[in-house]
Design an enzyme around this catalytic site. Sequence first.
Site, PDB file in Angstrom:
ATOM      1  N   LYS A   1       0.579  -1.517  -0.255  1.00 35.81           N
ATOM      2  CA  LYS A   1       0.411   0.137   0.141  1.00 35.81           C
ATOM      3  C   LYS A   1       1.021   0.928  -0.143  1.00 35.81           C
ATOM      4  CE  LYS A   1      -2.634   0.273   4.415  1.00 35.81           C
ATOM      5  NZ  LYS A   1      -3.475   0.557   4.672  1.00 35.81           N
TER       6      LYS A   1
ATOM      7  N   LYS B   1       4.190   1.372  -0.263  1.00 42.37           N
ATOM      8  CA  LYS B   1       6.126   1.514  -0.728  1.00 42.37           C
ATOM      9  C   LYS B   1       6.956   1.795   0.520  1.00 42.37           C
ATOM     10  CE  LYS B   1       3.862   0.340  -4.631  1.00 42.37           C
ATOM     11  NZ  LYS B   1       3.726  -0.898  -4.044  1.00 42.37           N
TER      12      LYS B   1
END
Length: 130
Positions: free
Chosen positions: A44, A46
């Site tokens: 979601k 990174k």
Amino acid sequence: MKNILTFGTFDIFHYGHLRILERASKYGSNLIVGVSSDKLNFNKKKRNTIYTQEERMHIISSLNFVDNIFLEEALEFKRDYILKYKADYLIMGCDWTGKFDEFKDICEVIYLPRTPDISTTELINKIKKL
Ligand code: CTP
């Protein structure tokens, strides 16, 4: 007895997290929190979390207005989680406005205003600059 469901990573637990959970809890008598897994969070946002999923779950479960927690394994399972936990309300911060409207057929979807001027990302950036 109304069931309230909310989701989040809740990394480096802060005042904005406390306030959304506290406000969500007032909509019913059973607040259930889906804590995003480390893997889901990486997909979601990174980036890796600072606290592990076990640590984040431990913190959330110790709040006296949180009744139940579980590990949220994938974004695609939201509908299954809502049904499994018999949620009357799905409550999220307003950064998610509109994103969960597809679940209005099975529960009431509410977006609450975010607490201003605080987020995990902002905290990390502030600390980096010290
Ligand atoms: N939240 C809030 N007010 C804030 C920060 C977060 O109400 N100031 C809410 C979010 O809207 C969400 C929940 O808390 O419903 C969990 O958010 P999360 O993404 O874990 O926290 P953030 O601080 O927004 O994290 P990041 O900076 O990594 O996006």
